[in-house]
Design an enzyme around this catalytic site. Structure first.
Site, short mmCIF file in Angstrom:
data_model
loop_
_atom_site.label_atom_id
_atom_site.label_comp_id
_atom_site.label_asym_id
_atom_site.label_seq_id
_atom_site.Cartn_x
_atom_site.Cartn_y
_atom_site.Cartn_z
CG LEU A 1 20.88 20.94 30.11
CD1 LEU A 1 21.48 22.08 30.91
CD2 LEU A 1 21.66 20.70 28.84
CB THR B 1 24.39 10.81 27.92
OG1 THR B 1 24.56 11.92 28.79
CG2 THR B 1 25.65 10.62 27.08
CB THR C 1 21.03 10.55 33.50
OG1 THR C 1 20.71 9.16 33.64
CG2 THR C 1 20.78 11.27 34.81
CB CYS C 2 23.22 14.42 30.57
SG CYS C 2 24.51 13.40 31.30
CB SER C 3 19.40 14.52 27.18
OG SER C 3 20.67 14.72 26.61
#
Length: 177
Positions: free
Chosen positions: A61, A53, A55-57
């Site tokens: 992270l 996703t 923001t996560c990628s």
């Protein structure tokens, strides 16, 4: 926020590379428990809505990976990312980001996330049940500091990000030291 809460005991189903496995997919199933990840260590755990996703990628992270050495200087033994995704998805995600330091924990059934009190519906995005975004400082299986994004709710219209960012977590650790 300062807390003293033991992490729930669950068994995670992971896939680990094993060269003794024949064929094009040299991985085997391995069960790892909460104790395997958290006992006897001071770690950062962060959770997010899903692998791959935006923001996560793009931010969360990769920035934890980039700042890993700074966390080590603050006495952190490991950084874990848990998501309500299966081991195949988590492994593919880690490979796509060329992770070397942050370890991914697959919570495919959402059991750990549910027992942490962080399972939310994201049906409005077609995700089903996922984790709310948070981070925690865990020392020997006990949550000592908690970084939860505001607005915890099912089908939240926004995706708050800041409190659980690696920059904020690191800054908090440095201030406490």
């Amino acid at each position: 926020m300062t807390v003293q809460k033991k992490v729930p005991f669950v068994t995670f189903l992971t896939r680990v590379r094993d060269e003794s496995v024949q064929g094009p997919n040299p991985y085997r199933w391995e069960e790892r428990t909460s104790d395997d990840y958290f006992a006897g260590k001071r770690v950062i755990l962060f959770s997010l809505p899903g692998a791959f996703t935006p923001t996560c990628s793009t931010y969360q992270l990769p920035n934890f990976e980039e700042l890993y050495d700074e966390f080590e200087k603050q006495g952190i033994d490991a950084i874990y990312c848990v998501s309500v995704n299966d081991a195949f998805v988590m492994n593919a995600w880690g490979k796509s980001l060329a992770l070397q330091k942050v370890e991914l924990i697959p919570d495919g059934s959402g059991e750990f996330t549910r027992k942490m009190g962080m399972l939310v519906a994201k049906d409005n995005l077609g995700f089903g049940m996922r984790s709310w975004r948070y981070a925690a400082l865990i020392n020997n299986g006990v949550v000592e500091r908690w970084f939860e994004e505001e607005g915890f709710s099912d089908n939240c219209e926004t995706d708050p990000y800041g409190v659980s960012s690696p920059q904020n977590v690191l800054e908090t650790l440095k201030a406490a030291a």
